[in-house]
Design a protein around this motif. Structure first.
Motif, short mmCIF file in Angstrom:
data_model
loop_
_atom_site.label_atom_id
_atom_site.label_comp_id
_atom_site.label_asym_id
_atom_site.label_seq_id
_atom_site.Cartn_x
_atom_site.Cartn_y
_atom_site.Cartn_z
N MET A 1 0.65 -4.07 -12.55
CA MET A 1 1.76 -4.04 -11.59
C MET A 1 1.51 -5.10 -10.52
N ASP A 2 2.49 -5.99 -10.34
CA ASP A 2 2.31 -7.03 -9.34
C ASP A 2 2.66 -6.51 -7.95
N SER A 3 2.45 -7.36 -6.98
CA SER A 3 2.64 -6.98 -5.58
C SER A 3 4.09 -6.59 -5.28
N LYS A 4 5.05 -7.33 -5.84
CA LYS A 4 6.46 -7.01 -5.59
C LYS A 4 6.83 -5.66 -6.20
N GLU A 5 6.33 -5.39 -7.39
CA GLU A 5 6.60 -4.09 -8.03
C GLU A 5 6.02 -2.95 -7.20
N LYS A 6 4.82 -3.15 -6.68
CA LYS A 6 4.18 -2.13 -5.85
C LYS A 6 4.98 -1.91 -4.56
N ILE A 8 8.21 -2.42 -4.15
CA ILE A 8 9.43 -1.71 -4.52
C ILE A 8 9.15 -0.23 -4.74
N GLU A 9 8.03 0.08 -5.35
CA GLU A 9 7.65 1.48 -5.56
C GLU A 9 7.50 2.20 -4.21
N LEU A 10 6.87 1.54 -3.24
CA LEU A 10 6.70 2.13 -1.90
C LEU A 10 8.05 2.33 -1.21
N ILE A 11 8.95 1.37 -1.39
CA ILE A 11 10.29 1.49 -0.81
C ILE A 11 11.02 2.68 -1.43
N GLU A 12 10.95 2.80 -2.75
CA GLU A 12 11.60 3.93 -3.44
C GLU A 12 11.04 5.26 -2.95
N GLN A 13 9.73 5.33 -2.74
CA GLN A 13 9.11 6.56 -2.24
C GLN A 13 9.61 6.88 -0.82
N ALA A 14 9.75 5.84 0.00
CA ALA A 14 10.27 6.04 1.36
C ALA A 14 11.70 6.57 1.31
N LEU A 15 12.50 6.03 0.40
CA LEU A 15 13.88 6.51 0.27
C LEU A 15 13.92 7.95 -0.22
N GLU A 16 13.01 8.30 -1.11
CA GLU A 16 12.95 9.69 -1.62
C GLU A 16 12.66 10.68 -0.50
N GLU A 33 17.88 -4.35 -4.00
CA GLU A 33 16.91 -5.41 -4.28
C GLU A 33 15.96 -5.63 -3.12
N LEU A 34 14.85 -6.28 -3.45
CA LEU A 34 13.90 -6.79 -2.47
C LEU A 34 13.93 -8.30 -2.65
N THR A 35 14.40 -9.02 -1.63
CA THR A 35 14.53 -10.46 -1.75
C THR A 35 13.17 -11.14 -1.57
N ASP A 36 13.12 -12.42 -1.90
CA ASP A 36 11.89 -13.19 -1.72
C ASP A 36 11.50 -13.30 -0.25
N GLU A 37 12.49 -13.12 0.64
CA GLU A 37 12.23 -13.18 2.08
C GLU A 37 11.78 -11.82 2.62
N MET A 38 11.55 -10.87 1.73
CA MET A 38 11.12 -9.51 2.10
C MET A 38 12.22 -8.76 2.85
N ASN A 39 13.46 -8.99 2.45
CA ASN A 39 14.59 -8.22 2.97
C ASN A 39 14.94 -7.17 1.92
N ALA A 69 6.44 2.61 5.51
CA ALA A 69 5.80 2.50 4.20
C ALA A 69 5.41 1.05 3.88
N VAL A 70 6.24 0.11 4.34
CA VAL A 70 6.03 -1.31 4.02
C VAL A 70 6.28 -2.15 5.28
N PRO A 71 5.27 -2.24 6.15
CA PRO A 71 5.45 -2.95 7.42
C PRO A 71 5.85 -4.42 7.29
N GLU A 72 5.54 -5.04 6.15
CA GLU A 72 5.84 -6.47 5.98
C GLU A 72 7.31 -6.76 5.66
N VAL A 73 8.13 -5.72 5.53
CA VAL A 73 9.57 -5.91 5.32
C VAL A 73 10.17 -6.55 6.57
N ASN A 74 10.96 -7.60 6.37
CA ASN A 74 11.59 -8.30 7.50
C ASN A 74 12.86 -7.63 7.97
N LYS A 75 13.71 -7.24 7.01
CA LYS A 75 15.01 -6.71 7.37
C LYS A 75 15.46 -5.71 6.32
#
Length: 85
Positions: A1-6, A8-16, A33-39, A69-75
């Motif tokens: 599992m790459d970093s983006k997949e991980k 996204i998994e954390l985002i999905e858990q936060a939404l749950e 989606e999770l954009t390349d800019e971390m949006n 869950a994912v502090p590095e998210v920009n927006k």
């Protein structure tokens, strides 16, 4: 599992963690989606699309949960609610 997949998994858990409250009021949220800019792009569904409280729910519930869950998210944006996008 790459970093983006991980991430996204954390985002999905936060939404749950918030989803039961949305469902109780006839609404829901879908991860788009999770954009390349971390949006993070979400789609509000059901009664959440037209609810006058959706802006507060979005900021205080969904965005806050995702940022914890994912502090590095920009927006966090809603793809289908003009006032929130």
């Amino acid at each position: 599992m790459d970093s983006k997949e991980k991430t996204i998994e954390l985002i999905e858990q936060a939404l749950e963690s918030v989803r039961p409250y949305l469902l109780a009021d006839g609404g829901d949220v879908k991860f788009v989606e999770l954009t390349d800019e971390m949006n993070v792009v979400l789609e509000l569904q059901g009664s959440c699309q037209s609810c006058p409280m959706s802006a507060m729910t979005f900021k205080a519930g969904l965005e806050e949960s995702i940022r914890k869950a994912v502090p590095e998210v920009n927006k966090v944006v809603a793809s289908n609610v003009a006032a929130l996008a």
